[in-house]
Design a protein around this motif. Structure first.
Motif, PDB file in Angstrom:
ATOM      1  N   UNK A   7       0.817  -1.156  -0.102  1.00  0.00           N
ATOM      2  CA  UNK A   7      -0.075  -0.008  -0.054  1.00  0.00           C
ATOM      3  C   UNK A   7       0.768   1.162  -0.144  1.00  0.00           C
ATOM      4  N   UNK A   8       1.843   1.211   0.804  1.00  0.00           N
ATOM      5  CA  UNK A   8       2.750   2.511   0.838  1.00  0.00           C
ATOM      6  C   UNK A   8       3.323   2.516  -0.765  1.00  0.00           C
ATOM      7  N   UNK A   9       3.757   1.661  -1.464  1.00  0.00           N
ATOM      8  CA  UNK A   9       4.266   1.600  -2.702  1.00  0.00           C
ATOM      9  C   UNK A   9       3.465   2.172  -3.442  1.00  0.00           C
ATOM     10  N   UNK A  10       2.130   1.838  -3.452  1.00  0.00           N
ATOM     11  CA  UNK A  10       1.006   2.078  -4.323  1.00  0.00           C
ATOM     12  C   UNK A  10       0.732   3.625  -4.116  1.00  0.00           C
ATOM     13  N   UNK A  11       0.643   4.133  -2.912  1.00  0.00           N
ATOM     14  CA  UNK A  11       0.432   5.480  -2.558  1.00  0.00           C
ATOM     15  C   UNK A  11       1.449   6.216  -3.131  1.00  0.00           C
ATOM     16  N   UNK A  12       2.736   5.994  -2.788  1.00  0.00           N
ATOM     17  CA  UNK A  12       4.101   6.761  -3.706  1.00  0.00           C
ATOM     18  C   UNK A  12       3.829   6.857  -5.044  1.00  0.00           C
ATOM     19  N   UNK A  13       3.644   5.789  -5.726  1.00  0.00           N
ATOM     20  CA  UNK A  13       3.404   5.848  -6.980  1.00  0.00           C
ATOM     21  C   UNK A  13       2.284   6.627  -7.698  1.00  0.00           C
ATOM     22  N   UNK A  14       1.172   6.581  -6.867  1.00  0.00           N
ATOM     23  CA  UNK A  14       0.005   7.321  -7.340  1.00  0.00           C
ATOM     24  C   UNK A  14       0.211   8.896  -7.267  1.00  0.00           C
ATOM     25  N   UNK A  15       1.126   9.165  -5.906  1.00  0.00           N
ATOM     26  CA  UNK A  15       1.278  10.689  -5.867  1.00  0.00           C
ATOM     27  C   UNK A  15       2.265  11.141  -6.945  1.00  0.00           C
ATOM     28  N   UNK A  16       3.168  10.222  -7.386  1.00  0.00           N
ATOM     29  CA  UNK A  16       4.249  10.808  -8.262  1.00  0.00           C
ATOM     30  C   UNK A  16       3.441  10.959  -9.546  1.00  0.00           C
ATOM     31  N   UNK A  17       2.480   9.835  -9.987  1.00  0.00           N
ATOM     32  CA  UNK A  17       1.731   9.813 -11.318  1.00  0.00           C
ATOM     33  C   UNK A  17       0.981  11.231 -11.226  1.00  0.00           C
ATOM     34  N   UNK A  18       0.122  11.720 -10.217  1.00  0.00           N
ATOM     35  CA  UNK A  18      -0.703  12.743 -10.114  1.00  0.00           C
ATOM     36  C   UNK A  18       0.137  14.118 -10.266  1.00  0.00           C
ATOM     37  N   UNK A  19       1.312  14.002  -9.459  1.00  0.00           N
ATOM     38  CA  UNK A  19       2.294  15.155  -9.690  1.00  0.00           C
ATOM     39  C   UNK A  19       2.889  15.343 -11.120  1.00  0.00           C
ATOM     40  N   UNK A  20       2.974  14.233 -11.729  1.00  0.00           N
ATOM     41  CA  UNK A  20       3.655  14.451 -13.355  1.00  0.00           C
ATOM     42  C   UNK A  20       2.548  14.769 -13.987  1.00  0.00           C
ATOM     43  N   UNK A  25       4.429  17.158 -17.280  1.00  0.00           N
ATOM     44  CA  UNK A  25       5.714  16.247 -17.492  1.00  0.00           C
ATOM     45  C   UNK A  25       5.381  15.600 -19.176  1.00  0.00           C
ATOM     46  N   UNK A  26       6.335  15.682 -19.996  1.00  0.00           N
ATOM     47  CA  UNK A  26       6.254  14.963 -21.174  1.00  0.00           C
ATOM     48  C   UNK A  26       5.636  13.526 -21.104  1.00  0.00           C
ATOM     49  N   UNK A  27       4.897  13.203 -21.916  1.00  0.00           N
ATOM     50  CA  UNK A  27       4.574  11.763 -21.811  1.00  0.00           C
ATOM     51  C   UNK A  27       5.357  10.741 -21.826  1.00  0.00           C
ATOM     52  N   UNK A  28       6.348  10.879 -22.467  1.00  0.00           N
ATOM     53  CA  UNK A  28       7.392   9.651 -22.667  1.00  0.00           C
ATOM     54  C   UNK A  28       8.282   9.683 -20.988  1.00  0.00           C
ATOM     55  N   UNK A  29       8.164  10.451 -20.448  1.00  0.00           N
ATOM     56  CA  UNK A  29       8.961  10.770 -19.056  1.00  0.00           C
ATOM     57  C   UNK A  29       7.936  10.116 -18.013  1.00  0.00           C
ATOM     58  N   UNK A  30       6.460  10.444 -18.056  1.00  0.00           N
ATOM     59  CA  UNK A  30       5.641  10.013 -17.004  1.00  0.00           C
ATOM     60  C   UNK A  30       5.592   8.465 -16.812  1.00  0.00           C
ATOM     61  N   UNK A  85      12.293   0.314 -21.020  1.00  0.00           N
ATOM     62  CA  UNK A  85      12.916   1.646 -20.622  1.00  0.00           C
ATOM     63  C   UNK A  85      13.810   1.412 -19.348  1.00  0.00           C
ATOM     64  N   UNK A  86      15.176   1.551 -19.336  1.00  0.00           N
ATOM     65  CA  UNK A  86      15.857   1.191 -18.173  1.00  0.00           C
ATOM     66  C   UNK A  86      15.641   2.062 -17.226  1.00  0.00           C
ATOM     67  N   UNK A  87      15.240   3.432 -17.245  1.00  0.00           N
ATOM     68  CA  UNK A  87      15.022   4.202 -15.953  1.00  0.00           C
ATOM     69  C   UNK A  87      13.833   3.693 -15.303  1.00  0.00           C
ATOM     70  N   UNK A  88      12.651   3.104 -16.133  1.00  0.00           N
ATOM     71  CA  UNK A  88      11.322   2.925 -15.501  1.00  0.00           C
ATOM     72  C   UNK A  88      11.660   1.446 -14.853  1.00  0.00           C
ATOM     73  N   UNK A  89      12.498   0.595 -15.422  1.00  0.00           N
ATOM     74  CA  UNK A  89      13.098  -0.851 -14.914  1.00  0.00           C
ATOM     75  C   UNK A  89      13.681  -0.537 -13.450  1.00  0.00           C
ATOM     76  N   UNK A  90      14.545   0.430 -13.491  1.00  0.00           N
ATOM     77  CA  UNK A  90      15.023   0.753 -11.943  1.00  0.00           C
ATOM     78  C   UNK A  90      13.972   1.279 -11.040  1.00  0.00           C
ATOM     79  N   UNK A  91      13.172   2.010 -11.399  1.00  0.00           N
ATOM     80  CA  UNK A  91      12.124   2.464 -10.392  1.00  0.00           C
ATOM     81  C   UNK A  91      11.028   1.206 -10.005  1.00  0.00           C
ATOM     82  N   UNK A  92      10.695   0.315 -11.186  1.00  0.00           N
ATOM     83  CA  UNK A  92      10.170  -0.702 -10.995  1.00  0.00           C
ATOM     84  C   UNK A  92      10.846  -1.854 -10.092  1.00  0.00           C
TER      85      UNK A  92
END
Length: 195
Positions: A7-20, A25-30, A85-92
């Motif tokens: 849940x903490x991870x989901x909350x963090x990703x939801x907040x980031x997605x909302x902020x982006x 933020x450019x589509x390819x970076x979101x 995408x290597x950056x998204x792999x690292x985040x995932x």
């Protein structure tokens, strides 16, 4: 069924997605992740169908991955998630580790087409959320991998209606599938592989 770590991870990703999205933020970076109701939908489908072998095409930051993997863990299944995408792999990887799901979900970095063409093992559940222009080509690789009764979910059927028209028409008329578009989130194709 979602534990505190997930849940903490989901909350963090939801907040980031909302902020982006708010910041433009450019589509390819979101992150470009599914909506929370679609996450819950995926989670519940996995809990109900209890698949053993799951594939996700398009990991992004691991949001839908965490929803699917948390249910797969409860059902005794394993998820393979594909991201180029290597950056998204690292985040995932970070997201799954923080959620304690890295033992249930394996990230394959690279071209999803190559992976699917080489894969011999059948799949019980596939979630497709990749570049929309690739959906139709992916469909041709997914259907032969799905076991009878296997489930295919594809995101964005309503939000990208024009772009996905050919995919939608093909999936809905495919004789090996029973399919419907479910109007939740941005529109989900829900298909079952027929015997």
């Amino acid at each position: 069924m979602i534990d505190r770590r997930t849940r903490a991870v989901l909350d963090r990703l939801e907040a980031r997605d909302s902020q982006e999205r708010r910041s433009g933020a450019p589509r390819e970076n979101r992150l470009r992740q599914v909506t929370p109701d679609v996450g819950r939908f995926l989670h519940n489908l996995v809990l109900a169908s209890r698949p053993r072998s799951l594939i996700e095409i398009g990991t992004s930051g691991g949001y839908s991955t965490a929803w699917i993997a948390s249910a797969a863990r409860a059902a005794g299944g394993l998820l393979t998630t594909l991201e180029i995408d290597p950056a998204k792999v690292a985040l995932a990887r970070e997201s799954l580790r923080d959620a304690g799901l890295d033992g249930t979900a394996t990230i394959v970095e690279g071209d999803a087409f190559d992976y699917l063409r080489r894969r011999n093992e059948p799949a019980d559940f596939v979630f497709l959320d990749a570049e929309k222009e690739d959906y139709l080509a992916f469909l041709g690789l997914i259907i032969p991998l799905l076991v009878p009764g296997g489930i295919l979910i594809a995101d964005n059927l309503i939000s990208h209606e024009a772009e996905l028209r050919d995919f939608r028409e093909t999936a809905l008329s495919e004789s090996r599938l029973s399919a419907v578009v479910v109007p939740i989130g941005r529109g989900e194709l829900f298909a079952v592989r027929l015997p």
